[in-house]
Design an enzyme around this catalytic site. Structure first.
Site, PDB file in Angstrom:
ATOM      1  N   LEU A 121      56.277  17.559  70.265  1.00 33.50           N
ATOM      2  CA  LEU A 121      56.783  17.887  71.604  1.00 33.50           C
ATOM      3  C   LEU A 121      57.807  19.020  71.538  1.00 33.50           C
ATOM      4  CD1 LEU A 121      57.309  14.397  73.290  1.00 33.50           C
ATOM      5  CD2 LEU A 121      55.459  16.038  73.664  1.00 33.50           C
ATOM      6  N   GLY A 179      62.636  19.883  67.730  1.00 29.03           N
ATOM      7  CA  GLY A 179      63.475  20.837  66.982  1.00 29.03           C
ATOM      8  C   GLY A 179      63.948  21.972  67.880  1.00 29.03           C
ATOM      9  N   ILE A 180      63.042  22.443  68.735  1.00 32.98           N
ATOM     10  CA  ILE A 180      63.395  23.562  69.636  1.00 32.98           C
ATOM     11  C   ILE A 180      64.392  23.090  70.702  1.00 32.98           C
ATOM     12  CG2 ILE A 180      62.476  25.251  71.307  1.00 32.98           C
ATOM     13  CD1 ILE A 180      61.639  25.844  68.450  1.00 32.98           C
ATOM     14  N   ASP A 196      57.478   4.108  65.652  1.00 29.24           N
ATOM     15  CA  ASP A 196      57.003   4.158  64.266  1.00 29.24           C
ATOM     16  C   ASP A 196      57.821   3.186  63.419  1.00 29.24           C
ATOM     17  OD1 ASP A 196      55.507   6.309  65.067  1.00 29.24           O
ATOM     18  OD2 ASP A 196      56.686   7.834  64.010  1.00 29.24           O
ATOM     19  N   THR A 231      56.189   7.679  79.508  1.00 25.34           N
ATOM     20  CA  THR A 231      57.647   7.814  79.391  1.00 25.34           C
ATOM     21  C   THR A 231      58.327   6.464  79.576  1.00 25.34           C
ATOM     22  OG1 THR A 231      57.602  10.105  80.106  1.00 25.34           O
ATOM     23  CG2 THR A 231      59.674   8.932  80.441  1.00 25.34           C
ATOM     24  N   GLN A 232      57.863   5.707  80.568  1.00 24.61           N
ATOM     25  CA  GLN A 232      58.455   4.385  80.795  1.00 24.61           C
ATOM     26  C   GLN A 232      58.319   3.511  79.544  1.00 24.61           C
ATOM     27  OE1 GLN A 232      57.055   2.437  84.427  1.00 24.61           O
ATOM     28  NE2 GLN A 232      56.509   4.434  85.270  1.00 24.61           N
ATOM     29  N   CYS A 285      58.374  37.616  47.451  1.00 25.17           N
ATOM     30  CA  CYS A 285      58.308  36.662  46.346  1.00 25.17           C
ATOM     31  C   CYS A 285      56.983  36.823  45.599  1.00 25.17           C
ATOM     32  CB  CYS A 285      58.557  35.248  46.852  1.00 25.17           C
ATOM     33  SG  CYS A 285      59.198  34.183  45.548  1.00 25.17           S
ATOM     34  N   LEU A 286      56.010  35.940  45.803  1.00 29.95           N
ATOM     35  CA  LEU A 286      54.726  36.144  45.133  1.00 29.95           C
ATOM     36  C   LEU A 286      54.125  37.495  45.545  1.00 29.95           C
ATOM     37  CD1 LEU A 286      52.476  34.966  43.325  1.00 29.95           C
ATOM     38  CD2 LEU A 286      51.447  34.022  45.382  1.00 29.95           C
ATOM     39  N   HIS A 320      63.639  35.548  49.537  1.00 27.97           N
ATOM     40  CA  HIS A 320      63.009  35.285  50.842  1.00 27.97           C
ATOM     41  C   HIS A 320      63.915  35.784  51.970  1.00 27.97           C
ATOM     42  CE1 HIS A 320      59.629  32.736  49.522  1.00 27.97           C
ATOM     43  NE2 HIS A 320      60.416  32.545  48.476  1.00 27.97           N
ATOM     44  N   GLU A 360      63.267  36.462  54.938  1.00 29.46           N
ATOM     45  CA  GLU A 360      62.948  35.851  56.235  1.00 29.46           C
ATOM     46  C   GLU A 360      63.858  34.661  56.552  1.00 29.46           C
ATOM     47  OE1 GLU A 360      61.191  35.644  53.484  1.00 29.46           O
ATOM     48  OE2 GLU A 360      60.120  33.742  53.273  1.00 29.46           O
TER      49      GLU A 360
HETATM   50  N1  GLN Z   1      54.804  31.362  42.432  1.00 24.43           N
HETATM   51  C1  GLN Z   1      55.821  32.338  42.279  1.00 24.43           C
HETATM   52  C2  GLN Z   1      57.009  31.815  41.472  1.00 24.43           C
HETATM   53  O1  GLN Z   1      57.175  30.640  41.318  1.00 24.43           O
HETATM   54  C3  GLN Z   1      56.294  32.836  43.638  1.00 24.43           C
HETATM   55  C4  GLN Z   1      56.996  31.806  44.451  1.00 24.43           C
HETATM   56  C5  GLN Z   1      57.128  32.178  45.896  1.00 24.43           C
HETATM   57  O2  GLN Z   1      56.401  33.023  46.411  1.00 24.43           O
HETATM   58  N2  GLN Z   1      58.008  31.495  46.621  1.00 24.43           N
HETATM   59  O3  GLN Z   1      57.788  32.605  40.988  1.00 24.43           O
END
Ligand code: GLN
Length: 536
Positions: free
Chosen positions: A16, A19-20, A149, A193-194, A382-383, A508, A510
């Site tokens: 639903l 989180g937002i 739950d 809802t009830q 990363c990867l 990362h 992001e």
């Molecule tokens: N698999 C790669 C590592 O462990 C990259 C990990 C990733 O993209 N977060 O270094």
């Protein structure tokens, strides 16, 4: 002012958008000058989501302190412009883990250890810890799962106890529910809802405010019905109608008076909300002047939640650049040199995504090569950065069998290799290189242009790295290491200077992008893609 707690439960169905709603309420309270944080309680047995695969759970969100957490923490950070930590995400697994460890140490002094009181006490202490830090006026606590739950019951009971102990005046219970529209009857239905509120009440928790998710506007008679059957004031029946963007939800909640009801009930002292920047941002997101296409190449692309923070970082960077980024989802398994031109035709930028394991690697390498050779802005995360390095080693440095030891342990050119401190690790949970580390940025590079700073900190989640023993072959052939971790001399950022924009990052970026502070590399990548699209 003592810390106030707002507990948010969900009923009727999952998804639903609890989180937002929590993040939106948080934003509204922050906009009124309050210090707010949000905590997520997850009812599963995993100690954290770090060991779950992305199909199961979506993205694993990593905090500064290296906790692997639920992706809702990403929403909290992006909306509130705050940093969360391990303390913001608690799972049933973690609660039991802590209780069992205490039991082994004899901490329960010979008592029989039980769900009530020991598990519920442990939950209480995790919730109250945030408030006791003295850092917050309000702690919003999102209880994962759906009321009714079995696994949610100890959490609901712990919340009931906290309300009893801390006092009703200092706590609030918000219940998010669904008011479905039955097209055959042409009516909105309040019965689910009830029932949901009834189930919650049976556990001793009477909601103060109901947030009703709906696809159609709730008229006065529906609101009245919900109010009287669920025992809340009609002003506390808040409509949450489908929005154009998740970022519009705070504004819709404000219109419905969610924040004013909360501050009245909790007697919070605040000023009028300052939402000018937010309104401008939502306007930019919903009414973009231009659109650009960026390919996201990954192996979990059927499940967009696996890349949640990347998608949102594009929304932030897009708004700043006055464009909407349309993501073209590319399954790396399907990509090969023979079809890469067709699959990526017309995109203005290519992002190769993070990931684990060898599936789809050759497809990712094809995408990198296509971006490098055709001067298409490229961002490897990363990867994705490791793939860029492997591709460079193979096709520019002439090491045709270069690889990562993650995919080929006996490669003659292990240009990406496991970090030495990762070699003897046996437990998979929480053992990667996690969290925030320093990165020294080299001047006169794409990275420096973006950050405008020679010292930055970014978050990590990986076991492999550019191999320092043979990395000179890359730099001798023109690859620039524009970011280095000074403590361990690890390559953090790579780039190709003569390309319009070609950057790979071991971290990362992001994860640190928020509405108020779009991430710098995403901003520059989108800007480069915008140029590629002929928009200046
Ligand atoms: N698999 C790669 C590592 O462990 C990259 C990990 C990733 O993209 N977060 O270094």
């Amino acid at each position: 002012m003592s810390t106030k707690y707002i507990f948010v439960t969900g009923g009727v169905t999952s998804s639903l958008g609890k989180g937002i709603i929590c993040a939106s309420l948080g934003r509204l309270l922050v906009a009124r000058g309050l210090k707010v944080t949000v905590q997520k309680l997850d009812p599963y047995i995993n100690v954290d989501p770090g060991t779950m695969n992305p199909y199961e759970h979506g993205e694993v969100f990593v905090t500064d302190d290296g906790a692997e957490t639920d992706l809702d923490l990403g929403h909290y950070e992006r909306f509130l412009d705050i940093n969360t930590s391990q303390a913001n995400n608690v799972t049933t697994g973690r609660i039991y883990y802590d209780v069992i460890n205490k039991e082994r140490k004899g901490a329960y002094l010979g008592k029989t250890v039980q769900v009530i009181p020991h598990i519920t006490d442990e939950i209480q202490s995790h919730v109250l810890k945030l408030g006791q830090s003295g850092n917050y006026d309000v702690v919003i606590v999102e209880i994962g799962g759906t009321v009714g739950d079995i696994e949610s019951l100890p959490y609901i009971e712990a919340v009931r106890q906290i309300r009893y102990n801390v006092g009703r005046a200092n706590t609030l219970s918000i219940h998010l529910t669904l008011v479905p529209y039955l097209s055959a009857a042409g009516e909105l239905k309040t019965k689910p809802t009830q029932h949901s509120v009834k189930t919650l009440s049976e556990s001793g928790l009477q909601p103060d405010i109901l947030v009703c998710r709906t696809e159609h506007s709730l008229d006065e008679s529906i609101r009245g019905k919900v109010a009287s059957f669920c025992n809340v004031d009609i002003k506390d029946v808040i409509e949450s109608i489908d929005a154009r963007s998740i970022y519009e939800v705070p504004l819709l909640m404000q219109k419905e008076g969610l924040d004013t009801r909360v501050i009245e009930k909790l007697k919070l002292e605040t000023h009028e909300p300052d939402l000018d920047q937010w309104i401008k941002f939502v306007d930019a997101v919903c009414n973009p002047s231009h659109k650009i296409d960026i390919a996201l190449v990954g192996k979990y692309v059927e499940h967009h939640d696996s890349y949640k923070s990347i998608v949102e970082a594009f929304v932030h960077a897009g708004a700043l650049n006055e464009v909407k980024v349309i993501i073209r989802w590319i399954q790396s398994d399907d990509l090969e040199p023979g079809n890469v031109i067709q699959a990526l035709a017309g995109v203005h930028g290519i992002l190769v995504a993070p990931g684990f394991g060898g599936r789809g690697i050759e497809g990712k390498l094809s995408a990198v090569q296509y971006a490098r050779e055709n001067n298409i802005p490229f961002f490897g995360i990363c990867l994705g950065m490791q793939c860029a390095v492997i591709e460079y080693a193979r096709n520019v440095c002439g090491l045709a069998k270069a690889n990562s030891t993650e995919f080929d342990e006996s490669t003659p050119h292990p240009i990406i290799d496991i970090m030495y401190d990762q070699k003897n690790i046996e437990n998979m949970g929480g053992t990667m290189r996690l969290g925030q580390y320093n990165c020294a940025v080299v001047p006169d590079t794409f990275a420096y242009h973006a950050y405008q700073d020679d010292q930055v900190k970014e978050r990590h989640r990986h076991r492999y790295e550019v191999n320092n023993e043979i990395r000179s072959v890359l730099s001798n052939n023109g690859l620039v290491f524009s970011g280095i971790n000074p403590e361990r001399d690890l390559v953090e950022i790579i780039e190709i200077p003569e390309h319009p924009w070609f950057v790979g990052v071991q971290f990362h970026p992001e994860l640190q992008s928020t509405v108020s502070h779009p991430q710098a590399l995403f901003v520059d990548f989108v800007e480069a893609a915008k140029k590629q699209a002929g928009l200046e």
